[in-house]
Design a protein around this motif. Structure first.
Motif, PDB file in Angstrom:
ATOM      1  N   PHE A 236      24.632  43.070  61.050  1.00 19.12           N
ATOM      2  CA  PHE A 236      25.642  43.400  60.036  1.00 19.12           C
ATOM      3  C   PHE A 236      25.287  42.772  58.696  1.00 19.12           C
ATOM      4  CE2 PHE A 236      29.553  41.925  57.872  1.00 19.12           C
ATOM      5  CZ  PHE A 236      30.074  43.166  57.498  1.00 19.12           C
ATOM      6  N   PHE A 237      24.891  41.506  58.709  1.00 18.71           N
ATOM      7  CA  PHE A 237      24.607  40.794  57.458  1.00 18.71           C
ATOM      8  C   PHE A 237      23.182  41.017  56.956  1.00 18.71           C
ATOM      9  CE2 PHE A 237      28.174  37.989  58.860  1.00 18.71           C
ATOM     10  CZ  PHE A 237      28.968  38.137  57.728  1.00 18.71           C
ATOM     11  N   ASN A 238      22.252  41.293  57.880  1.00 19.88           N
ATOM     12  CA  ASN A 238      20.830  41.366  57.516  1.00 19.88           C
ATOM     13  C   ASN A 238      20.210  42.626  58.108  1.00 19.88           C
ATOM     14  OD1 ASN A 238      20.884  38.386  56.628  1.00 19.88           O
ATOM     15  ND2 ASN A 238      21.385  38.226  58.798  1.00 19.88           N
ATOM     16  N   PRO A 239      20.347  43.772  57.460  1.00 17.99           N
ATOM     17  CA  PRO A 239      19.745  45.000  57.988  1.00 17.99           C
ATOM     18  C   PRO A 239      18.238  44.872  58.203  1.00 17.99           C
ATOM     19  CG  PRO A 239      21.232  45.500  56.167  1.00 17.99           C
ATOM     20  CD  PRO A 239      21.094  44.007  56.209  1.00 17.99           C
ATOM     21  N   GLU A 240      17.609  43.888  57.530  1.00 23.03           N
ATOM     22  CA  GLU A 240      16.170  43.683  57.691  1.00 23.03           C
ATOM     23  C   GLU A 240      15.799  43.294  59.120  1.00 23.03           C
ATOM     24  OE1 GLU A 240      17.320  41.651  53.679  1.00 23.03           O
ATOM     25  OE2 GLU A 240      18.165  41.914  55.683  1.00 23.03           O
ATOM     26  N   MET A 241      16.792  42.901  59.919  1.00 23.39           N
ATOM     27  CA  MET A 241      16.517  42.520  61.298  1.00 23.39           C
ATOM     28  C   MET A 241      16.165  43.723  62.172  1.00 23.39           C
ATOM     29  SD  MET A 241      19.397  39.584  62.157  1.00 23.39           S
ATOM     30  CE  MET A 241      19.163  39.811  63.923  1.00 23.39           C
ATOM     31  N   MET A 242      16.642  44.904  61.806  1.00 24.44           N
ATOM     32  CA  MET A 242      16.526  46.053  62.700  1.00 24.44           C
ATOM     33  C   MET A 242      15.086  46.353  63.138  1.00 24.44           C
ATOM     34  SD  MET A 242      18.102  48.290  64.477  1.00 24.44           S
ATOM     35  CE  MET A 242      19.750  48.556  63.870  1.00 24.44           C
ATOM     36  N   PRO A 243      14.091  46.378  62.234  1.00 24.98           N
ATOM     37  CA  PRO A 243      12.720  46.653  62.698  1.00 24.98           C
ATOM     38  C   PRO A 243      12.156  45.560  63.617  1.00 24.98           C
ATOM     39  CG  PRO A 243      12.906  46.952  60.314  1.00 24.98           C
ATOM     40  CD  PRO A 243      14.150  46.257  60.760  1.00 24.98           C
ATOM     41  N   HIS A 244      12.788  44.377  63.626  1.00 28.30           N
ATOM     42  CA  HIS A 244      12.295  43.236  64.417  1.00 28.30           C
ATOM     43  C   HIS A 244      13.227  42.926  65.585  1.00 28.30           C
ATOM     44  CE1 HIS A 244       9.389  42.206  61.191  1.00 28.30           C
ATOM     45  NE2 HIS A 244      10.351  42.609  60.392  1.00 28.30           N
ATOM     46  N   LEU A 245      14.048  43.891  65.974  1.00 28.56           N
ATOM     47  CA  LEU A 245      15.111  43.615  66.937  1.00 28.56           C
ATOM     48  C   LEU A 245      14.583  43.103  68.270  1.00 28.56           C
ATOM     49  CD1 LEU A 245      18.139  43.650  66.965  1.00 28.56           C
ATOM     50  CD2 LEU A 245      18.106  46.015  67.743  1.00 28.56           C
ATOM     51  N   LYS A 246      13.395  43.548  68.660  1.00 31.01           N
ATOM     52  CA  LYS A 246      12.838  43.087  69.944  1.00 31.01           C
ATOM     53  C   LYS A 246      12.611  41.582  69.964  1.00 31.01           C
ATOM     54  CE  LYS A 246      10.747  47.153  72.039  1.00 31.01           C
ATOM     55  NZ  LYS A 246       9.529  47.759  72.622  1.00 31.01           N
ATOM     56  N   GLU A 247      12.427  40.975  68.780  1.00 31.56           N
ATOM     57  CA  GLU A 247      12.241  39.523  68.721  1.00 31.56           C
ATOM     58  C   GLU A 247      13.505  38.789  69.182  1.00 31.56           C
ATOM     59  OE1 GLU A 247       9.430  38.034  67.930  1.00 31.56           O
ATOM     60  OE2 GLU A 247       8.339  39.809  67.263  1.00 31.56           O
TER      61      GLU A 247
END
Length: 279
Positions: A236-247
């Motif tokens: 929600f706060f950091n859309p930049e997380m989406m491509p790294h979600l597996k981490e």
């Protein structure tokens, strides 16, 4: 909250056992006031002042800082002082003084790097492995979750239908969203201690861009629940997380937990919307 009064500043010096050289306002929010202090013996102190009636007060934050320092290997600021609302520095307010950790907030550019995501994932894992007293949701005065089960927490969104009357999403659509989350997560799932506020403003890099390590700060929103919910708040706060979600998700759970994280992000957005409109 006024440090221009010499008597108030002197009382604070006595409480800290330090001679304060400068006091600067860092943030002046609706509830918390945050100050930056410098003394002749310390590189810096962060001072938080919060109304004693604040539902998620500084006693909870102190408890979280202490737990993380005792039971994880994370670099965590040391609590230097905690005073209840009965103090005579700012009567009716809680006071929390913390060691200042120099650095800069994680930037959007840094959030594109896999190294940063791995470090943040390690921070969340450290939180999630901490022991907690019990319950679900926000910490109460006994430092346990204030809800009896996880579904109760998911459904507890303040003034949701009042808020949604003014928005493009209807109450029935929100109900369907929440019911889908309830079906996805069992009521009494194994619970974890959660960061609860994974924003770039609460992540400090303690070195040069590209070389420092990530350090979490500000634990007033810690609570108890499903670890994937922490990931949802991050999305929600950091859309930049989406491509790294597996981490951020345990091995073998990506297909199942990816959708759950997105649902939790949606639930958090409804809660945040309600808070912003009704406060």
């Amino acid at each position: 909250v006024n440090f221009d009064d010499p008597a108030t500043a002197h009382k604070l010096e006595l409480a800290l056992s330090l001679k304060i050289s400068t006091i600067k306002t860092f943030t002046n929010g609706a509830l918390n006031k945050v100050f930056s202090l410098k003394s002749d013996m310390d590189d810096g102190i962060v001072l938080k002042v919060s109304p004693g009636w604040n539902k998620r007060g500084l006693a909870r934050e102190k408890w979280c800082y202490d737990q993380l320092r005792l039971y994880t290997r994370l670099k965590i600021a040391q609590v230097l002082l905690y005073l209840t609302a009965d103090n005579d520095v700012f009567p009716g307010h809680e006071i929390l003084a913390l060691e200042h950790i120099p650095g800069h907030h994680v930037t959007s550019f840094e959030m594109r790097r896999k190294k940063i995501h791995r470090e943040i994932a390690d921070i969340l894992n450290a939180f999630h492995q901490l022991h907690h007293v019990g319950g679900y949701g926000w910490l109460n005065e006994n430092f346990s979750g204030e809800h009896g089960d996880w579904h109760e927490f998911l459904r507890d969104i303040d003034n949701l239908h009042v808020v949604l009357d003014k928005q493009v999403i209807t109450g029935s659509e929100a109900d369907l969203l929440i019911e889908e989350m309830v079906e996805t997560a069992p009521a009494n799932l194994p619970t974890s201690f959660l960061f609860g506020d994974l924003t770039k403003n609460n992540l400090i890099v303690d070195g040069d861009h590209g070389n420092g390590r990530v350090i979490p700060i500000d634990f007033q929103n810690c609570f108890v629940g499903d670890p994937v919910y922490d990931v949802g708040i991050g999305l929600f706060f950091n859309p930049e997380m989406m491509p790294h979600l597996k981490e951020y998700l345990p091995n073998g759970t990506f297909d199942k937990d990816r959708r759950k994280a997105i649902l939790y992000a949606s639930r958090h957005s409804l809660s945040a919307l309600g808070h912003r409109i009704t406060v």
